[in-house]
Design an enzyme around this catalytic site. Sequence first.
Site, PDB file in Angstrom:
ATOM      1  N   GLY A 171       0.811  -1.220   0.000  1.00 52.00           N
ATOM      2  CA  GLY A 171       0.000   0.000   0.000  1.00 52.00           C
ATOM      3  C   GLY A 171       0.841   1.265   0.000  1.00 52.00           C
ATOM      4  CD  GLU A 179      -1.398  -1.254  -3.717  1.00 48.34           C
ATOM      5  OE1 GLU A 179      -1.381  -1.398  -2.472  1.00 48.34           O
ATOM      6  OE2 GLU A 179      -2.118  -1.934  -4.458  1.00 48.34           O
TER       7      GLU A 179
HETATM    8  N1  CAA Z   1       2.246  -3.634   8.851  1.00 48.36           N
HETATM    9  C1  CAA Z   1       2.424  -3.624  10.176  1.00 48.36           C
HETATM   10  N2  CAA Z   1       3.627  -3.520  10.766  1.00 48.36           N
HETATM   11  C2  CAA Z   1       4.698  -3.433   9.976  1.00 48.36           C
HETATM   12  C3  CAA Z   1       4.586  -3.438   8.571  1.00 48.36           C
HETATM   13  C4  CAA Z   1       3.285  -3.534   7.999  1.00 48.36           C
HETATM   14  N3  CAA Z   1       3.066  -3.495   6.689  1.00 48.36           N
HETATM   15  N4  CAA Z   1       5.823  -3.341   8.041  1.00 48.36           N
HETATM   16  C5  CAA Z   1       6.673  -3.263   9.073  1.00 48.36           C
HETATM   17  N5  CAA Z   1       5.998  -3.336  10.246  1.00 48.36           N
HETATM   18  C6  CAA Z   1       6.546  -3.299  11.609  1.00 48.36           C
HETATM   19  C7  CAA Z   1       7.201  -4.616  11.952  1.00 48.36           C
HETATM   20  O1  CAA Z   1       6.236  -5.539  12.387  1.00 48.36           O
HETATM   21  C8  CAA Z   1       8.146  -4.190  13.036  1.00 48.36           C
HETATM   22  O2  CAA Z   1       7.412  -4.043  14.233  1.00 48.36           O
HETATM   23  P1  CAA Z   1       8.060  -4.548  15.652  1.00 48.36           P
HETATM   24  O3  CAA Z   1       9.276  -3.685  15.813  1.00 48.36           O
HETATM   25  O4  CAA Z   1       6.974  -4.265  16.624  1.00 48.36           O
HETATM   26  O5  CAA Z   1       8.405  -5.978  15.462  1.00 48.36           O
HETATM   27  C9  CAA Z   1       8.576  -2.803  12.609  1.00 48.36           C
HETATM   28  O6  CAA Z   1       7.595  -2.350  11.667  1.00 48.36           O
HETATM   29  C10 CAA Z   1       9.921  -2.792  11.900  1.00 48.36           C
HETATM   30  O7  CAA Z   1       9.871  -3.782  10.854  1.00 48.36           O
HETATM   31  P2  CAA Z   1      10.977  -4.930  10.690  1.00 48.36           P
HETATM   32  O8  CAA Z   1      11.534  -5.315  12.012  1.00 48.36           O
HETATM   33  O9  CAA Z   1      10.357  -6.008   9.854  1.00 48.36           O
HETATM   34  O10 CAA Z   1      12.093  -4.115   9.880  1.00 48.36           O
HETATM   35  P3  CAA Z   1      13.106  -4.688   8.790  1.00 48.36           P
HETATM   36  O11 CAA Z   1      14.024  -3.554   8.500  1.00 48.36           O
HETATM   37  O12 CAA Z   1      13.683  -5.982   9.211  1.00 48.36           O
HETATM   38  O13 CAA Z   1      12.202  -4.977   7.477  1.00 48.36           O
HETATM   39  C11 CAA Z   1      10.516  -4.479   5.844  1.00 48.36           C
HETATM   40  C12 CAA Z   1      11.560  -3.917   6.843  1.00 48.36           C
HETATM   41  C13 CAA Z   1      11.227  -5.190   4.689  1.00 48.36           C
HETATM   42  C14 CAA Z   1       9.732  -3.283   5.308  1.00 48.36           C
HETATM   43  C15 CAA Z   1       9.578  -5.490   6.580  1.00 48.36           C
HETATM   44  O14 CAA Z   1       9.084  -4.835   7.756  1.00 48.36           O
HETATM   45  C16 CAA Z   1       8.412  -5.939   5.779  1.00 48.36           C
HETATM   46  O15 CAA Z   1       8.550  -6.798   4.947  1.00 48.36           O
HETATM   47  N6  CAA Z   1       7.193  -5.352   6.041  1.00 48.36           N
HETATM   48  C17 CAA Z   1       5.971  -5.788   5.401  1.00 48.36           C
HETATM   49  C18 CAA Z   1       5.899  -5.307   3.963  1.00 48.36           C
HETATM   50  C19 CAA Z   1       4.605  -5.790   3.312  1.00 48.36           C
HETATM   51  O16 CAA Z   1       4.326  -6.962   3.233  1.00 48.36           O
HETATM   52  N7  CAA Z   1       3.793  -4.818   2.838  1.00 48.36           N
HETATM   53  C20 CAA Z   1       2.536  -5.126   2.199  1.00 48.36           C
HETATM   54  C21 CAA Z   1       1.417  -5.097   3.198  1.00 48.36           C
HETATM   55  S1  CAA Z   1      -0.118  -5.624   2.509  1.00 48.36           S
HETATM   56  C22 CAA Z   1      -0.725  -4.286   1.653  1.00 48.36           C
HETATM   57  O17 CAA Z   1      -0.124  -3.234   1.589  1.00 48.36           O
HETATM   58  C23 CAA Z   1      -2.064  -4.486   0.997  1.00 48.36           C
HETATM   59  C24 CAA Z   1      -2.458  -3.457   0.026  1.00 48.36           C
HETATM   60  O18 CAA Z   1      -2.214  -3.583  -1.156  1.00 48.36           O
HETATM   61  C25 CAA Z   1      -3.183  -2.252   0.435  1.00 48.36           C
END
Ligand code: CAA
Length: 258
Positions: free
Chosen positions: A109, A112
């Site tokens: 998102g 997006e």
């Molecule tokens: N939602 C909720 N929390 C999130 C998040 C998300 N999309 N992305 C990151 N966070 C949180 C993590 O859970 C973490 O929280 P805690 O410290 O409480 O554990 C904090 O942010 C830091 O994240 P990481 O420890 O994972 O940090 P990193 O540097 O190791 O990795 C990252 C960074 C690659 C961005 C990884 O966090 C990640 O892969 N995030 C998810 C990305 C994702 O899948 N996005 C798509 C979501 S679905 C969507 O967007 C649907 C749509 O089309 C509208």
Amino acid sequence: MNPENLLLETDGAVALIRLHRPKQLNALNDALMDELGAALARFDADDDIGCIVLTGSERAFAAGADIAAMAPKTFDQVLREDFISRNWEQILRVRKPVIAAVAGYALGGGCELAMMCDFIIAADDARFGQPEIKIGIIPGAGGTQRLPRAVGKSKAMDMVLSARMMDAQEAERSGLVSRVVPAARLLDEAMDTARTIAAFPRQSVMMAKECVNRAYSAPLADGLLFERRAFHSLFATHDQKEGMDAFLAKRAPKFENR
Ligand code: CAA
């Protein structure tokens, strides 16, 4: 009321909106999207504002929709509340230009949302991706539609199906972002660009934005006619006379946004 998930400021005719959920890498939840929609609508209606910059933090523009908030949702629930459509699309109704200034992650998102802005300026450390497939869903805020229009089918399929991220350089080569700048310069560059736009006649800026957007929603002949009529109508403005007179007199124009 002050938003809890945004930082808002204005600098002359430019409004700056920073997404601000640092602990969650600016993951987008309903509260944030409601606040963003309200802030955008407010700046759009403010006659003193000519351009809006939307940015995140150094680490993330936004890491996507909030996965913790989405995890328990059911099909029935997302359908009934019209998840995404209900409050994510206010940005598409903004008539003033919105520039996305992207540093770090713009995922799901977040990517997006950046694509819903009028153009993207990226820091050299920006990373774009649609990784929804990894968590059992697909992009839901326009990624499967806007990404192919921006980067072509092959790269869009690659990103949507394999969750591969694109770095800033590839994003610029592919047309997803308008330019890449050193991370330390990102906000200055976006604000300077916004100031330039905000100094142009407001009615020309709004019509230019509407016309370019038509290129994505109308057949060519209709888009061309829409553009031609908008072009004609600007000859009814004070600022057209002033802009052209000033050019011919070799002086700076004084636009009045009328
Ligand atoms: N939602 C909720 N929390 C999130 C998040 C998300 N999309 N992305 C990151 N966070 C949180 C993590 O859970 C973490 O929280 P805690 O410290 O409480 O554990 C904090 O942010 C830091 O994240 P990481 O420890 O994972 O940090 P990193 O540097 O190791 O990795 C990252 C960074 C690659 C961005 C990884 O966090 C990640 O892969 N995030 C998810 C990305 C994702 O899948 N996005 C798509 C979501 S679905 C969507 O967007 C649907 C749509 O089309 C509208």
